[in-house]
Design an enzyme around this catalytic site. Structure first.
Site, PDB file in Angstrom:
ATOM      1  N   CYS A  93      42.528  30.912  37.213  1.00 58.35           N
ATOM      2  CA  CYS A  93      43.468  31.990  37.499  1.00 58.35           C
ATOM      3  C   CYS A  93      42.998  32.683  38.768  1.00 58.35           C
ATOM      4  O   CYS A  93      42.430  32.032  39.650  1.00 58.35           O
ATOM      5  CB  CYS A  93      43.584  32.947  36.316  1.00 58.35           C
ATOM      6  SG  CYS A  93      42.011  33.664  35.759  1.00 58.35           S
ATOM      7  N   TRP A  94      43.238  33.975  38.911  1.00 63.99           N
ATOM      8  CA  TRP A  94      42.870  34.668  40.152  1.00 63.99           C
ATOM      9  C   TRP A  94      41.354  34.794  40.312  1.00 63.99           C
ATOM     10  O   TRP A  94      40.797  34.436  41.347  1.00 63.99           O
ATOM     11  CB  TRP A  94      43.551  36.033  40.192  1.00 63.99           C
ATOM     12  CG  TRP A  94      42.995  37.005  41.204  1.00 63.99           C
ATOM     13  CD1 TRP A  94      42.530  38.261  40.950  1.00 63.99           C
ATOM     14  CD2 TRP A  94      42.839  36.824  42.611  1.00 63.99           C
ATOM     15  NE1 TRP A  94      42.092  38.861  42.112  1.00 63.99           N
ATOM     16  CE2 TRP A  94      42.270  37.997  43.151  1.00 63.99           C
ATOM     17  CE3 TRP A  94      43.108  35.765  43.484  1.00 63.99           C
ATOM     18  CZ2 TRP A  94      41.975  38.165  44.497  1.00 63.99           C
ATOM     19  CZ3 TRP A  94      42.809  35.917  44.832  1.00 63.99           C
ATOM     20  CH2 TRP A  94      42.265  37.107  45.329  1.00 63.99           C
TER      21      TRP A  94
END
Length: 368
Positions: A93-94
């Site tokens: 993810c981020w």
């Protein structure tokens, strides 16, 4: 839960990278080859972010669970499609937080084993920006030439013959002229450019030199690094010369014929001409360009642009380069690639891969 660092990621032979960020995050920048299987839509991500700011993390996490729970079976089924026996599944993810941890856990419960990328896309981005300055090969061979000589085509041919190439226009998704992003989409932002540059440098990591086109520092939305510009300015320069009739023919074939009937084409070319007109001082040239555009007389418009706008600017840009210039004259890209390869071999710059380096001479002989 199995964790993998960014450094370890680049040692994996067949990685399947699943990016679970929202589509808007993925579009802003992604690891090349990653597959976007978003945990939240853009709107859902915005809702959770607003709750987090206004009501705190506990309530935001509860809302996220409510949104994700019904999606889990379909999410796992989608990811499962990309799994095979000879691949390694990596989830990110981020910044390697709640989203990737949750998905890796869901997959593990379903009997699908995967890795979580530690630090997520943020760590990847930080890593490549650190690596880019030190990845450049020692020497650059810079291909110069007036607009329309076919520099990009020559580089693509040389790449197929095993030479180490950096195609900056492809990385930027932009051509350095009024044709801009025609046939290339909307152009790439800086993050995408940097990722594609990193990927290309990985592909030629065994080379002690690289071939690159002479481009200004900014290409569309992207800017080249200082280190790359310095290497280019101090490199060996090859100047490609092609008759203007051939250059016009080449530009018409590549940028006009395939797209001229598209509803967006005239508007896009008009925008490009408008930018050119701001820099053209001669009123007669301005008048001629406007008329050719209005009449959709693209071949004559291109000829005027070459003779009175691009050619004078290009001659000035060449003066910034410090190294020696070698002149190559050719009518066609294959002819040019053959002559450039002969020159490079004479200077000791060989292909980095053992490929068939015979050039199809019949190609340009039949077209001459």
């Amino acid at each position: 839960m199995k964790d993998m660092t960014v450094e370890e990621l680049f040692t994996i032979k067949n990685p399947v990278i699943i990016d679970i960020r929202s589509p808007i995050e993925f579009k802003d920048g992604a690891i090349p080859g990653a597959i976007n299987v978003p945990l939240f839509t853009n709107e859902e991500r915005q809702v959770i972010g607003t709750i987090y700011k206004q009501e705190g993390s506990a309530i935001a996490k509860w809302k996220a669970m409510e949104i994700v729970s019904p999606k889990i079976p379909e999410l796992l089924q989608t990811i499962k499609k990309y799994v095979s026996d000879n691949t390694e599944l990596i989830i990110h993810c981020w910044r390697g937080g709640m989203r990737s941890k949750a998905v890796v856990t869901f997959l593990e419960f379903a009997g699908i084993y995967s890795w979580r990328l530690v630090g997520g896309y943020k760590a990847y981005r930080h890593y490549i920006l650190e690596q880019l300055p030190i990845m450049l090969p020692n020497k650059s061979i810079v291909l110069h030439g007036l607009t329309g000589v076919g520099k990009t085509e020559v580089l693509k041919i040389l790449k197929k013959k095993g030479y180490p190439i950096l195609d900056l226009e492809e990385m930027a998704g932009h051509r350095g002229s009024i044709f801009g992003t025609i046939g290339l989409g909307d152009g790439h932002n800086q993050k995408t450019f940097d990722s594609l540059l990193f990927k290309s440098l990985q592909e030629i990591k065994d080379a002690d030199y690289f071939l690159v086109e002479a481009e200004s520092k900014r290409i569309g939305k992207a800017v080249q690094t200082e280190q790359l510009m310095d290497k280019k300015m101090q490199g060996i320069n090859v100047n490609l010369n092609t008759p203007i009739d051939q250059r016009v023919k080449h530009l018409v074939a590549e940028y006009v014929q395939p797209y001229k009937e598209e509803p967006w084409y005239f508007e896009k070319i008009s925008d490009g001409i408008e930018k050119v007109l701001r820099r053209v001082k001669d009123p007669d040239i301005k008048k001629s360009l406007i008329k050719m555009l209005t009449d959709r007389n693209y071949p004559d418009m291109i000829r005027i642009l070459l003779e009175h706008y691009y050619d004078p600017r290009y001659d000035h840009a060449k003066q910034e380069y410090e190294g020696e210039f070698f002149e190559i004259s050719a009518d066609h890209p294959v002819d040019a690639a053959y002559k450039i390869a002969s020159k490079l071999n004479g200077l000791g710059f060989r292909p980095i891969r053992e490929l068939n380096t015979n050039f199809n001479l019949d190609y340009f002989q039949s077209r001459s």
